[in-house]
Structure formats: C-alpha cells, structure tokens
Design a protein around this motif. Structure first.
Motif, PDB file in Angstrom:
ATOM      1  N   ASP A 124    -105.832  31.040-110.314  1.00 46.71           N
ATOM      2  CA  ASP A 124    -104.690  31.762-109.757  1.00 46.71           C
ATOM      3  C   ASP A 124    -104.240  31.013-108.500  1.00 46.71           C
ATOM      4  OD1 ASP A 124    -102.837  33.451-108.671  1.00 46.71           O
ATOM      5  OD2 ASP A 124    -104.168  35.189-108.497  1.00 46.71           O
ATOM      6  N   LEU A 125    -103.128  30.301-108.616  1.00 49.48           N
ATOM      7  CA  LEU A 125    -102.620  29.502-107.500  1.00 49.48           C
ATOM      8  C   LEU A 125    -101.310  30.070-106.983  1.00 49.48           C
ATOM      9  CD1 LEU A 125    -103.391  25.897-108.858  1.00 49.48           C
ATOM     10  CD2 LEU A 125    -104.821  27.361-107.406  1.00 49.48           C
ATOM     11  N   SER A 126    -101.159  31.355-107.119  1.00 45.26           N
ATOM     12  CA  SER A 126     -99.983  32.022-106.573  1.00 45.26           C
ATOM     13  C   SER A 126    -100.043  32.002-105.053  1.00 45.26           C
ATOM     14  CB  SER A 126     -99.903  33.459-107.072  1.00 45.26           C
ATOM     15  OG  SER A 126    -101.016  34.202-106.594  1.00 45.26           O
ATOM     16  N   VAL A 127     -98.908  32.184-104.417  1.00 48.33           N
ATOM     17  CA  VAL A 127     -98.876  32.205-102.955  1.00 48.33           C
ATOM     18  C   VAL A 127     -99.796  33.284-102.389  1.00 48.33           C
ATOM     19  CG1 VAL A 127     -97.423  32.673-100.938  1.00 48.33           C
ATOM     20  CG2 VAL A 127     -96.624  31.110-102.717  1.00 48.33           C
ATOM     21  N   PRO A 128     -99.801  34.520-102.932  1.00 50.52           N
ATOM     22  CA  PRO A 128    -100.731  35.521-102.396  1.00 50.52           C
ATOM     23  C   PRO A 128    -102.189  35.087-102.487  1.00 50.52           C
ATOM     24  CG  PRO A 128     -99.042  36.586-103.720  1.00 50.52           C
ATOM     25  CD  PRO A 128     -98.881  35.122-103.936  1.00 50.52           C
ATOM     26  N   ALA A 129    -102.568  34.490-103.646  1.00 53.59           N
ATOM     27  CA  ALA A 129    -103.968  34.074-103.813  1.00 53.59           C
ATOM     28  C   ALA A 129    -104.313  32.924-102.872  1.00 53.59           C
ATOM     29  CB  ALA A 129    -104.206  33.661-105.263  1.00 53.59           C
ATOM     30  N   LEU A 130    -103.423  31.961-102.729  1.00 53.75           N
ATOM     31  CA  LEU A 130    -103.690  30.823-101.850  1.00 53.75           C
ATOM     32  C   LEU A 130    -103.699  31.244-100.385  1.00 53.75           C
ATOM     33  CD1 LEU A 130    -101.507  28.076-103.590  1.00 53.75           C
ATOM     34  CD2 LEU A 130    -104.007  28.316-103.657  1.00 53.75           C
ATOM     35  N   ALA A 131    -102.782  32.150-100.014  1.00 53.49           N
ATOM     36  CA  ALA A 131    -102.743  32.633 -98.634  1.00 53.49           C
ATOM     37  C   ALA A 131    -104.038  33.353 -98.286  1.00 53.49           C
ATOM     38  CB  ALA A 131    -101.544  33.548 -98.441  1.00 53.49           C
ATOM     39  N   ALA A 132    -104.525  34.164 -99.240  1.00 56.34           N
ATOM     40  CA  ALA A 132    -105.789  34.882 -99.009  1.00 56.34           C
ATOM     41  C   ALA A 132    -106.941  33.897 -98.859  1.00 56.34           C
ATOM     42  CB  ALA A 132    -106.044  35.852-100.157  1.00 56.34           C
ATOM     43  N   ARG A 133    -106.929  32.863 -99.681  1.00 58.86           N
ATOM     44  CA  ARG A 133    -108.003  31.873 -99.617  1.00 58.86           C
ATOM     45  C   ARG A 133    -107.968  31.118 -98.290  1.00 58.86           C
ATOM     46  NH1 ARG A 133    -111.201  30.081-103.658  1.00 58.86           N
ATOM     47  NH2 ARG A 133    -112.339  28.155-103.239  1.00 58.86           N
ATOM     48  N   ALA A 134    -106.765  30.923 -97.745  1.00 55.66           N
ATOM     49  CA  ALA A 134    -106.612  30.226 -96.468  1.00 55.66           C
ATOM     50  C   ALA A 134    -106.783  31.158 -95.275  1.00 55.66           C
ATOM     51  CB  ALA A 134    -105.241  29.559 -96.407  1.00 55.66           C
ATOM     52  N   GLY A 135    -106.870  32.462 -95.532  1.00 56.80           N
ATOM     53  CA  GLY A 135    -107.022  33.422 -94.445  1.00 56.80           C
ATOM     54  C   GLY A 135    -105.763  33.595 -93.628  1.00 56.80           C
ATOM     55  N   MET A 136    -104.606  33.529 -94.288  1.00 53.31           N
ATOM     56  CA  MET A 136    -103.326  33.659 -93.583  1.00 53.31           C
ATOM     57  C   MET A 136    -102.449  34.684 -94.291  1.00 53.31           C
ATOM     58  SD  MET A 136    -102.307  29.623 -93.114  1.00 53.31           S
ATOM     59  CE  MET A 136    -103.468  28.405 -92.500  1.00 53.31           C
ATOM     60  N   SER A 137    -101.436  35.153 -93.583  1.00 53.09           N
ATOM     61  CA  SER A 137    -100.434  35.983 -94.240  1.00 53.09           C
ATOM     62  C   SER A 137     -99.619  35.084 -95.169  1.00 53.09           C
ATOM     63  CB  SER A 137     -99.508  36.641 -93.218  1.00 53.09           C
ATOM     64  OG  SER A 137     -98.675  35.668 -92.605  1.00 53.09           O
ATOM     65  N   GLU A 138     -99.013  35.662 -96.191  1.00 50.21           N
ATOM     66  CA  GLU A 138     -98.241  34.867 -97.146  1.00 50.21           C
ATOM     67  C   GLU A 138     -97.119  34.096 -96.455  1.00 50.21           C
ATOM     68  OE1 GLU A 138     -96.979  37.138-100.534  1.00 50.21           O
ATOM     69  OE2 GLU A 138     -98.845  38.299-100.552  1.00 50.21           O
ATOM     70  N   ARG A 139     -96.406  34.756 -95.561  1.00 47.73           N
ATOM     71  CA  ARG A 139     -95.284  34.113 -94.902  1.00 47.73           C
ATOM     72  C   ARG A 139     -95.742  32.956 -94.020  1.00 47.73           C
ATOM     73  NH1 ARG A 139     -90.709  37.264 -91.241  1.00 47.73           N
ATOM     74  NH2 ARG A 139     -89.424  35.423 -90.754  1.00 47.73           N
ATOM     75  N   HIS A 140     -96.804  33.211 -93.252  1.00 40.45           N
ATOM     76  CA  HIS A 140     -97.324  32.167 -92.370  1.00 40.45           C
ATOM     77  C   HIS A 140     -97.882  31.005 -93.188  1.00 40.45           C
ATOM     78  CE1 HIS A 140     -98.981  30.296 -88.820  1.00 40.45           C
ATOM     79  NE2 HIS A 140    -100.209  30.364 -89.303  1.00 40.45           N
ATOM     80  N   PHE A 141     -98.607  31.324 -94.255  1.00 39.39           N
ATOM     81  CA  PHE A 141     -99.181  30.287 -95.103  1.00 39.39           C
ATOM     82  C   PHE A 141     -98.082  29.394 -95.692  1.00 39.39           C
ATOM     83  CE2 PHE A 141     -99.893  29.157 -99.601  1.00 39.39           C
ATOM     84  CZ  PHE A 141    -100.821  28.134 -99.416  1.00 39.39           C
ATOM     85  N   SER A 142     -97.051  29.989 -96.258  1.00 38.84           N
ATOM     86  CA  SER A 142     -95.968  29.215 -96.871  1.00 38.84           C
ATOM     87  C   SER A 142     -95.312  28.283 -95.857  1.00 38.84           C
ATOM     88  CB  SER A 142     -94.916  30.145 -97.486  1.00 38.84           C
ATOM     89  OG  SER A 142     -95.455  30.863 -98.566  1.00 38.84           O
ATOM     90  N   ARG A 143     -95.084  28.809 -94.648  1.00 43.60           N
ATOM     91  CA  ARG A 143     -94.440  28.001 -93.624  1.00 43.60           C
ATOM     92  C   ARG A 143     -95.330  26.840 -93.193  1.00 43.60           C
ATOM     93  NH1 ARG A 143     -94.807  27.766 -88.298  1.00 43.60           N
ATOM     94  NH2 ARG A 143     -96.055  29.672 -88.156  1.00 43.60           N
ATOM     95  N   VAL A 144     -96.605  27.127 -92.912  1.00 44.72           N
ATOM     96  CA  VAL A 144     -97.513  26.088 -92.420  1.00 44.72           C
ATOM     97  C   VAL A 144     -97.787  25.049 -93.502  1.00 44.72           C
ATOM     98  CG1 VAL A 144     -99.861  25.643 -91.597  1.00 44.72           C
ATOM     99  CG2 VAL A 144     -98.569  27.580 -90.697  1.00 44.72           C
ATOM    100  N   PHE A 145     -97.997  25.492 -94.742  1.00 49.16           N
ATOM    101  CA  PHE A 145     -98.270  24.562 -95.836  1.00 49.16           C
ATOM    102  C   PHE A 145     -97.094  23.602 -96.022  1.00 49.16           C
ATOM    103  CE2 PHE A 145     -98.551  22.986-100.161  1.00 49.16           C
ATOM    104  CZ  PHE A 145     -99.913  22.825-100.367  1.00 49.16           C
ATOM    105  N   THR A 146     -95.893  24.138 -96.015  1.00 48.10           N
ATOM    106  CA  THR A 146     -94.701  23.308 -96.193  1.00 48.10           C
ATOM    107  C   THR A 146     -94.522  22.343 -95.033  1.00 48.10           C
ATOM    108  OG1 THR A 146     -93.629  25.097 -97.445  1.00 48.10           O
ATOM    109  CG2 THR A 146     -92.202  23.349 -96.567  1.00 48.10           C
TER     110      THR A 146
END
Length: 320
Positions: free
Chosen positions: A229-251
C-alpha cells in the motif's frame, strides 16, 4: 561478409564511447555465423590517440580510409567543444558519412555530426547535460534530451557513455534480430538491451535523494515493495507525518510528487518482471503494484512508448 564499423575518435575522447560499442560488435561477430562485424578506429592523422582518461589507442588516419562503410560511429568526450573547430575532422566525418549505410554518435559526439550538417531536420538525442547547448547551437536540429537513443532515417544518436552499448545492441538487433542482441548482452554481462524510448533517467535518477533520513528510507521502501500500500495516507503514516506535510516535503526533497514517484517505481518493477520472468501480464501487474493489465499497458505506453507485450518479446533475458 563482415559489416565494417568505423569508429571516429580524437584526442580527449571518452574511452567507453569507443570501447563499449566495439565490444558489442566484436562479441556479435563471434556469435553470428555470417554477416558479422569488423571494427576499425580512425582519427585525424592516425597513430596514438589519448582518451580523456589517459589511455591511448592506436588509430588509422581518416584520410586513408577507403571503401564502403556499413556503420560510421562518432565518439564523444569532454574535448568535443574544442574539436568542433577542427575542419579536417568535421570534413572527414561529413565525407565518410556520404558513403556509409548508417551514421551514429555516442554522447556529445552528436555535436560533431551536427557540425558536419548530418543532423539537420532530424530528431536526435545526446547526454542530458549537453542537450540544451546542442539545441541552442544548431537551430535546424530537433533535440530530445530524454531517450537513450533515437533513430531518424539512417542516423542514430545516443545519450551519455554507456547508452552507446544500448545503441550498439540496437544496431545488432536491427541487423540480426533481438535474440542475438540478448545473447551479446548476456555474454558481456551488461544490462539487457533497453528500448531507445526508455528515459535516460531511471526512477532513482529522476528523483533527488532526500535530505531527510526517514524520507531516504521511505524511498528505498517504495522501490523494494511495489505491491504494498503506497498511497499517500499509508506513506505519510510510515514517515510519521501528516498527509499534507508529507506530500509537500517529499515533493520538495525529491522533485517528484509521491504519486508520480510511486508510479515510476512500479513501472520499473514491471519492466524487470517482464524481462526476467514468464509471468502472465495480470500477475506482472499485481506484483508490480499496478493492479490490472489495462493499467500496466497505459503506464508502459506513457513511460516507454511500447506495450508490455512488445517489451517482453524484445528484451526478455531468457526463456522460462
């Protein structure tokens, strides 16, 4: 009868631009019963020619080259910009090209072909670092910085250094079929013959390495687990970040959105499965995380301009 391959070099050329294709053609000559290859190396003046890494090769003089040429291949190298003013080199390339069945370049050797007027009104490629300069310098040349190599009529151009091996394998495949090209690749223990439409950048190369250690680990996890499961919610949880913060930082840190990175990583996984397994397309789609054969097809067409079935027929490493 052997096909004559003439590789043009000059002081400061990139040794791999010459040696990689030369070994491909030489290996093919050993494996094919008829119509193999004879490789020659030539330079202005001939004699010892130092490569950019200090290794010296012995070349024939371009002025002494006579008789038909099957493939005229021009190497690249860091000294190419200063070689563009060498009227004898450029003129000899132009003259020999007129009697060759096909003409090719590796890396920024494309500049020498362009200077000789051989790339006018053609679609070509070169090393991505030099593509902008090639485009700006030669207005009549259509430059595409993405593909590994491009065929336009009887002119073939390729990207940086080791893509010269891909180019040479493509020429062998054109002459003798893809089975021989695969055998040559296996004999040289090089990467399987990659399609020209494949990007110069693999998924890891296209993305920057994140500064953050957790994101570097997450990037490695994505590449190693395409079916997870490589959805944004799953990846954000794995990174310990909120979805919005994770998407911004990853990009910001990779240059790709999570969704684009995941799709490209899964496309790479599917490509590998097609090349080294006999799995049916529905299984390849599942194991690569793409889900369905329909999605697999769309992704392949988008990234490599080839269908999954055609890719397998061309580049499968061995029968299963």
């Amino acid at each position: 009868m052997q096909r004559r391959v003439l590789i043009v070099v000059f002081p400061g050329f990139q040794l791999l631009d010459m040696a990689g294709p030369a070994d491909v053609f030489a290996t093919a000559d050993l494996l094919v019963s008829a119509g193999g290859y004879r490789v020659e190396v030539a330079a202005v003046g001939g004699g010892p020619v130092p490569a950019g890494n200090g290794v010296t090769v012995t070349a024939s003089a371009l002025a002494d080259v006579a008789g038909p040429i099957d493939t005229l291949l021009v190497a690249g190298g860091l000294s190419v910009p200063e070689r563009l003013a060498d009227r004898e080199l450029v003129g000899r390339i132009a003259g020999l090209a007129g009697g060759a069945r096909r003409v090719a370049s590796v890396c920024n050797g494309a500049f020498l072909l362009a200077e000789a007027g051989l790339l006018d009104h053609r679609r070509v490629t070169t090393h991505w670092l030099a593509a902008g300069e090639l485009d700006a310098r030669y207005a009549c040349v259509e430059v595409d910085a993405d593909p590994l190599y491009i065929e336009d009529g009887n002119v073939w151009t390729s990207a940086g250094v080791l893509s010269g091996v891909d180019l040479a394998l493509a020429l062998v495949a054109r002459d003798h079929g893809h089975a021989l090209a695969r055998d040559v690749a296996r004999g040289l223990v090089v990467y399987l013959h990659r399609p020209g439409g494949q990007s110069q950048f693999s998924t890891p190369m296209r993305a920057l390495t994140p500064r953050s250690e957790p994101l570097r680990e997450l990037q490695a996890y994505i590449d190693a687990n395409p079916a997870a499961d490589l959805s944004v919610p799953a990846l954000a949880a794995r990174a310990g970040m909120s979805e919005r913060h994770f998407s911004r930082v990853f990009t910001e840190q990779t240059g790709l959105s999570p969704g684009r990175y995941v799709e490209r990583s899964r496309a790479e996984a599917a490509r590998r499965l097609l090349e080294v397994t006999g799995h049916p397309l529905d299984r390849v789609a599942r194991e690569s995380g793409l889900g369905t054969p329909e999605t697999l097809y769309r992704v392949f067409r988008r990234h490599w301009r080839i269908s999954p079935g055609d890719h397998r027929r061309r580049f499968r490493s061995k029968e299963k």
